[in-house]
Design an enzyme around this catalytic site. Structure first.
Site, PDB file in Angstrom:
ATOM      1  N   ARG A   1       0.844  -1.215   0.000  1.00 58.41           N
ATOM      2  CA  ARG A   1       0.000   0.000   0.000  1.00 58.41           C
ATOM      3  C   ARG A   1       0.877   1.263   0.000  1.00 58.41           C
ATOM      4  NH1 ARG A   1      -2.978  -3.610  -0.751  1.00 58.41           N
ATOM      5  NH2 ARG A   1      -5.098  -3.931   0.013  1.00 58.41           N
TER       6      ARG A   1
ATOM      7  N   SER B   1     -10.713  -0.606   3.057  1.00 58.04           N
ATOM      8  CA  SER B   1     -10.029  -0.684   4.356  1.00 58.04           C
ATOM      9  C   SER B   1      -9.657   0.732   4.790  1.00 58.04           C
ATOM     10  CB  SER B   1      -8.742  -1.499   4.245  1.00 58.04           C
ATOM     11  OG  SER B   1      -9.006  -2.790   3.764  1.00 58.04           O
TER      12      SER B   1
ATOM     13  N   GLU C   1      -5.020   3.971   5.881  1.00 61.90           N
ATOM     14  CA  GLU C   1      -4.741   3.741   4.450  1.00 61.90           C
ATOM     15  C   GLU C   1      -5.358   4.875   3.622  1.00 61.90           C
ATOM     16  OE1 GLU C   1      -5.672  -0.164   2.435  1.00 61.90           O
ATOM     17  OE2 GLU C   1      -6.692   1.177   1.030  1.00 61.90           O
TER      18      GLU C   1
HETATM   19  P1  FAD Z   1      -8.693   8.672  -5.285  1.00 64.09           P
HETATM   20  O1  FAD Z   1      -9.351   8.242  -4.024  1.00 64.09           O
HETATM   21  O2  FAD Z   1      -9.426   9.613  -6.157  1.00 64.09           O
HETATM   22  O3  FAD Z   1      -7.258   9.294  -4.953  1.00 64.09           O
HETATM   23  C1  FAD Z   1      -6.353   8.640  -4.088  1.00 64.09           C
HETATM   24  C2  FAD Z   1      -5.080   9.507  -3.948  1.00 64.09           C
HETATM   25  O4  FAD Z   1      -4.392   9.571  -5.192  1.00 64.09           O
HETATM   26  C3  FAD Z   1      -5.382  10.971  -3.594  1.00 64.09           C
HETATM   27  O5  FAD Z   1      -4.354  11.424  -2.765  1.00 64.09           O
HETATM   28  C4  FAD Z   1      -5.362  11.686  -4.954  1.00 64.09           C
HETATM   29  O6  FAD Z   1      -5.021  13.047  -4.833  1.00 64.09           O
HETATM   30  C5  FAD Z   1      -4.265  10.919  -5.666  1.00 64.09           C
HETATM   31  N1  FAD Z   1      -4.462  10.832  -7.137  1.00 64.09           N
HETATM   32  C6  FAD Z   1      -5.520  10.280  -7.787  1.00 64.09           C
HETATM   33  N2  FAD Z   1      -5.284  10.266  -9.107  1.00 64.09           N
HETATM   34  C7  FAD Z   1      -4.070  10.831  -9.318  1.00 64.09           C
HETATM   35  C8  FAD Z   1      -3.279  11.098 -10.470  1.00 64.09           C
HETATM   36  N3  FAD Z   1      -3.699  10.777 -11.708  1.00 64.09           N
HETATM   37  N4  FAD Z   1      -2.073  11.671 -10.296  1.00 64.09           N
HETATM   38  C9  FAD Z   1      -1.618  11.992  -9.052  1.00 64.09           C
HETATM   39  N5  FAD Z   1      -2.325  11.774  -7.924  1.00 64.09           N
HETATM   40  C10 FAD Z   1      -3.543  11.195  -8.058  1.00 64.09           C
HETATM   41  N6  FAD Z   1      -7.503  -0.735  -2.502  1.00 64.09           N
HETATM   42  C11 FAD Z   1      -6.678  -1.789  -2.625  1.00 64.09           C
HETATM   43  O7  FAD Z   1      -5.448  -1.627  -2.770  1.00 64.09           O
HETATM   44  N7  FAD Z   1      -7.152  -3.058  -2.587  1.00 64.09           N
HETATM   45  C12 FAD Z   1      -8.461  -3.340  -2.438  1.00 64.09           C
HETATM   46  O8  FAD Z   1      -8.849  -4.500  -2.404  1.00 64.09           O
HETATM   47  C13 FAD Z   1      -9.357  -2.241  -2.315  1.00 64.09           C
HETATM   48  N8  FAD Z   1     -10.692  -2.453  -2.149  1.00 64.09           N
HETATM   49  C14 FAD Z   1     -11.536  -1.401  -2.028  1.00 64.09           C
HETATM   50  C15 FAD Z   1     -12.911  -1.659  -1.877  1.00 64.09           C
HETATM   51  C16 FAD Z   1     -13.804  -0.621  -1.759  1.00 64.09           C
HETATM   52  C17 FAD Z   1     -15.288  -0.923  -1.604  1.00 64.09           C
HETATM   53  C18 FAD Z   1     -13.340   0.714  -1.796  1.00 64.09           C
HETATM   54  C19 FAD Z   1     -14.318   1.846  -1.712  1.00 64.09           C
HETATM   55  C20 FAD Z   1     -11.987   0.985  -1.937  1.00 64.09           C
HETATM   56  C21 FAD Z   1     -11.067  -0.067  -2.045  1.00 64.09           C
HETATM   57  N9  FAD Z   1      -9.686   0.144  -2.194  1.00 64.09           N
HETATM   58  C22 FAD Z   1      -8.840  -0.916  -2.356  1.00 64.09           C
HETATM   59  C23 FAD Z   1      -9.131   1.522  -2.161  1.00 64.09           C
HETATM   60  C24 FAD Z   1      -9.196   2.246  -3.533  1.00 64.09           C
HETATM   61  O9  FAD Z   1     -10.140   1.664  -4.371  1.00 64.09           O
HETATM   62  C25 FAD Z   1      -7.841   2.242  -4.242  1.00 64.09           C
HETATM   63  O10 FAD Z   1      -6.863   2.840  -3.436  1.00 64.09           O
HETATM   64  C26 FAD Z   1      -7.887   2.998  -5.583  1.00 64.09           C
HETATM   65  O11 FAD Z   1      -6.682   2.803  -6.287  1.00 64.09           O
HETATM   66  C27 FAD Z   1      -8.134   4.490  -5.413  1.00 64.09           C
HETATM   67  O12 FAD Z   1      -8.355   5.022  -6.695  1.00 64.09           O
HETATM   68  P2  FAD Z   1      -9.171   6.371  -6.916  1.00 64.09           P
HETATM   69  O13 FAD Z   1      -9.095   6.686  -8.374  1.00 64.09           O
HETATM   70  O14 FAD Z   1     -10.505   6.283  -6.340  1.00 64.09           O
HETATM   71  O15 FAD Z   1      -8.243   7.383  -6.105  1.00 64.09           O
HETATM   72  N1  EPU Z   2     -10.797 -10.622   9.868  1.00 72.11           N
HETATM   73  C1  EPU Z   2     -11.527 -10.748  11.028  1.00 72.11           C
HETATM   74  N2  EPU Z   2     -12.521  -9.838  11.238  1.00 72.11           N
HETATM   75  C2  EPU Z   2     -12.817  -8.843  10.380  1.00 72.11           C
HETATM   76  C3  EPU Z   2     -12.044  -8.704   9.204  1.00 72.11           C
HETATM   77  C4  EPU Z   2     -11.026  -9.629   8.966  1.00 72.11           C
HETATM   78  O1  EPU Z   2     -11.297 -11.635  11.837  1.00 72.11           O
HETATM   79  O2  EPU Z   2     -13.736  -8.082  10.669  1.00 72.11           O
HETATM   80  C5  EPU Z   2      -9.759 -11.635   9.579  1.00 72.11           C
HETATM   81  C6  EPU Z   2     -10.242 -12.587   8.473  1.00 72.11           C
HETATM   82  O3  EPU Z   2     -10.995 -13.649   8.991  1.00 72.11           O
HETATM   83  C7  EPU Z   2      -8.951 -13.045   7.858  1.00 72.11           C
HETATM   84  C8  EPU Z   2      -8.038 -11.843   8.019  1.00 72.11           C
HETATM   85  O4  EPU Z   2      -8.605 -11.026   9.044  1.00 72.11           O
HETATM   86  O5  EPU Z   2      -8.411 -14.125   8.562  1.00 72.11           O
HETATM   87  C9  EPU Z   2      -7.871 -11.050   6.727  1.00 72.11           C
HETATM   88  O6  EPU Z   2      -9.138 -10.623   6.272  1.00 72.11           O
HETATM   89  P1  EPU Z   2      -9.458 -10.360   4.713  1.00 72.11           P
HETATM   90  O7  EPU Z   2      -9.063 -11.548   3.888  1.00 72.11           O
HETATM   91  O8  EPU Z   2     -10.865  -9.889   4.610  1.00 72.11           O
HETATM   92  O9  EPU Z   2      -8.464  -9.227   4.295  1.00 72.11           O
HETATM   93  P2  EPU Z   2      -7.991  -7.888   5.021  1.00 72.11           P
HETATM   94  O10 EPU Z   2      -6.594  -8.098   5.474  1.00 72.11           O
HETATM   95  O11 EPU Z   2      -8.974  -7.426   6.021  1.00 72.11           O
HETATM   96  C10 EPU Z   2      -6.908  -6.937   2.876  1.00 72.11           C
HETATM   97  C11 EPU Z   2      -6.853  -5.641   2.161  1.00 72.11           C
HETATM   98  C12 EPU Z   2      -8.081  -5.473   1.277  1.00 72.11           C
HETATM   99  C13 EPU Z   2      -8.089  -6.603   0.262  1.00 72.11           C
HETATM  100  C14 EPU Z   2      -8.150  -7.932   1.021  1.00 72.11           C
HETATM  101  C15 EPU Z   2      -8.014  -9.124   0.099  1.00 72.11           C
HETATM  102  C16 EPU Z   2      -5.541  -4.105   3.476  1.00 72.11           C
HETATM  103  C17 EPU Z   2      -5.539  -2.934   4.377  1.00 72.11           C
HETATM  104  N3  EPU Z   2      -6.738  -4.538   3.086  1.00 72.11           N
HETATM  105  O12 EPU Z   2      -8.005  -6.878   3.778  1.00 72.11           O
HETATM  106  O13 EPU Z   2      -7.932  -4.234   0.568  1.00 72.11           O
HETATM  107  O14 EPU Z   2      -9.203  -6.509  -0.594  1.00 72.11           O
HETATM  108  O15 EPU Z   2      -7.037  -8.001   1.938  1.00 72.11           O
HETATM  109  O16 EPU Z   2      -6.719  -9.224  -0.369  1.00 72.11           O
HETATM  110  O17 EPU Z   2      -4.486  -4.610   3.121  1.00 72.11           O
HETATM  111  C18 EPU Z   2      -8.345  -1.911   0.705  1.00 72.11           C
HETATM  112  O18 EPU Z   2      -7.120  -1.761   0.700  1.00 72.11           O
HETATM  113  O19 EPU Z   2      -9.140  -0.949   0.729  1.00 72.11           O
HETATM  114  C19 EPU Z   2      -8.905  -3.265   0.693  1.00 72.11           C
HETATM  115  C20 EPU Z   2     -10.197  -3.524   0.752  1.00 72.11           C
END
Ligand code: FAD
Ligand code: EPU
Length: 343
Positions: A170, A244, A339
């Site tokens: 991240r 997250s 994050e």
């Molecule tokens: P924004 O939120 O619009 O911007 C994020 C940052 O980047 C800000 O500081 C912004 O100023 C900067 N920025 C944006 N675009 C540019 C650009 N072109 N040039 C320079 N700076 C820029 N993340 C994960 O890693 N893994 C996941 O599994 C994951 N699951 C998610 C699930 C949900 C339901 C949600 C809501 C979010 C999740 N995220 C996850 C977080 C998010 O989706 C990612 O971090 C994504 O890459 C953010 O993209 P965005 O375009 O929305 O960025």
């Molecule tokens: N867990 C719990 N309780 C909870 C949540 C999680 O016990 O309420 C336990 C789960 O049972 C599991 C472990 O924690 O054993 C990990 O949980 P999960 O697989 O859901 O993943 P996470 O670590 O909570 C991360 C990323 C997610 C990504 C998933 C899958 C971060 C901060 N988050 O979540 O990314 O989708 O793994 O790879 O690394 C994001 O960054 O926004 C995001 C959603």
């Protein structure tokens, strides 16, 4: 005000639909860029120097704590182009404003492997390197080739290799030393023409077994990832959130062994540089799952996700986040790190 023919600078613009937390805030000024030329025009006219500005992608990793007192530049530049195919890998250049998941869907439908584990992550392609998005055992860095970025102060366009991005969990140079200095214009990814699926993440391999899939294709991996995500993560259209809220905590093996003695059930992942503790587990076991504080709450199915139950302000979310941090520190002695980008 209309500039450059069709670009508009709008005043007092609502950002409610442009951040997945659905926080009801406004930008003093707002514009959307649809091409690199639009970006260069803004720079030429001094918009990146006049007061503060914020580059906005899909708004899915941002928390607005208050109205934005400056110019919001919304990335809406579109286009994908195959720039090279060496028979083994294909190089796809993606404009920053392209939707990330539409790009993944496109690659999977073309049979180009690598991004399928990163299915259904909201946001734009241009933001994907900033925190090196990751999910289900894969990080963007593994398929990253390069990116083009505008250095806003000089107007120079620079190409960054993967090494120069200094990707981590991240993390990248764009969240560290170079924070705010560059605007990412496009990203080029390396995709596999003979894909090898990666199903080592436990939840993913389990899901595939439950689906009855023994020899998964990249399309099956995408479906499995979408099924897991659909169950665990709230849909921002229904319940505002930014995924997250905190990062998982990476600590040394020595420190981990002390914590594990006290909490033998702790959930963790072994990493090259130490141990990654599941922060969701820490928050969950501290009793926060499903709890509410005003209109902000902890998601009932994933404790790492803070949600807006409707009408929450940025301060409500930050207040709840501070309480969670304090409680995790008191119980486990672990400091959680956000994050989400707090503006
Ligand atoms: P924004 O939120 O619009 O911007 C994020 C940052 O980047 C800000 O500081 C912004 O100023 C900067 N920025 C944006 N675009 C540019 C650009 N072109 N040039 C320079 N700076 C820029 N993340 C994960 O890693 N893994 C996941 O599994 C994951 N699951 C998610 C699930 C949900 C339901 C949600 C809501 C979010 C999740 N995220 C996850 C977080 C998010 O989706 C990612 O971090 C994504 O890459 C953010 O993209 P965005 O375009 O929305 O960025
Ligand atoms: N867990 C719990 N309780 C909870 C949540 C999680 O016990 O309420 C336990 C789960 O049972 C599991 C472990 O924690 O054993 C990990 O949980 P999960 O697989 O859901 O993943 P996470 O670590 O909570 C991360 C990323 C997610 C990504 C998933 C899958 C971060 C901060 N988050 O979540 O990314 O989708 O793994 O790879 O690394 C994001 O960054 O926004 C995001 C959603």
């Amino acid at each position: 005000m209309t500039i450059r023919g069709r670009m508009q600078i709008l005043d007092n613009y609502s950002l409610k639909r442009l951040n997945t937390f659905n926080i009801d805030v406004r930008a003093k000024k707002f514009t959307a860029v649809r091409s690199n030329e639009d970006v260069l025009y803004l720079r030429e006219k001094g918009y990146f120097e006049k007061g503060s500005h914020l580059i906005l992608g899909g708004g899915s990793n941002i928390l607005f704590s208050t109205d934005y007192d400056g110019l919001v530049v919304y990335m809406d530049s579109r286009g994908r182009e195959v720039v090279e195919n060496d028979g083994e890998s294909l190089y796809l250049k993606i404009m920053a404003g392209e939707d990330w998941d539409e790009t993944v869907e496109h690659c999977v439908s073309m049979g180009w492997g690598g991004l399928e584990n990163l299915s259904m992550i909201p946001g734009k392609a241009g933001s994907s390197p900033i925190q090196n998005i990751g999910a289900y055992g894969v990080e963007l860095s593994e398929h990253f080739h390069s990116l083009e970025a505008l250095e806003k102060s000089t107007g120079k366009i620079r190409t960054f290799s993967g090494e120069e991005c200094r990707f981590g969990y991240r993390d990248s140079v764009f969240k560290q030393g170079e924070k705010g200095r560059y605007l990412i214009l496009s990203v080029t990814l390396r995709l596999d023409l003979t894909p090898e699926v990666r199903t080592h993440y436990l939840a993913l391999s389990r899901e595939l077994s439950e689906m009855g899939v023994t020899n998964p294709s990249i399309a099956a991996v995408r479906v499995a990832v979408m099924r897991i995500r659909g169950r665990k993560l709230p849909d921002p259209k229904v319940l505002g959130n930014a995924g997250s809220f905190f990062k998982n905590t990476v600590i040394s093996r020595e420190d981990f062994s002390i914590i594990r003695e006290k909490f033998p059930e702790i959930k963790y992942f072994e990493e090259a540089g130490g141990v990654k503790i599941a922060a969701g587990w820490l928050i969950d076991k501290a009793g926060w799952k499903g709890k509410r504080k005003g209109n902000a709450g902890v998601h009932q199915d994933q404790a790492l996700v803070i949600v807006n139950h409707g009408g929450a302000t940025g301060s409500d979310v930050l207040g709840l986040a501070a309480d969670i941090k304090e409680s995790v520190m008191d119980i486990y002695g672990i400091e959680l790190q956000e994050e989400v980008n707090i503006i």
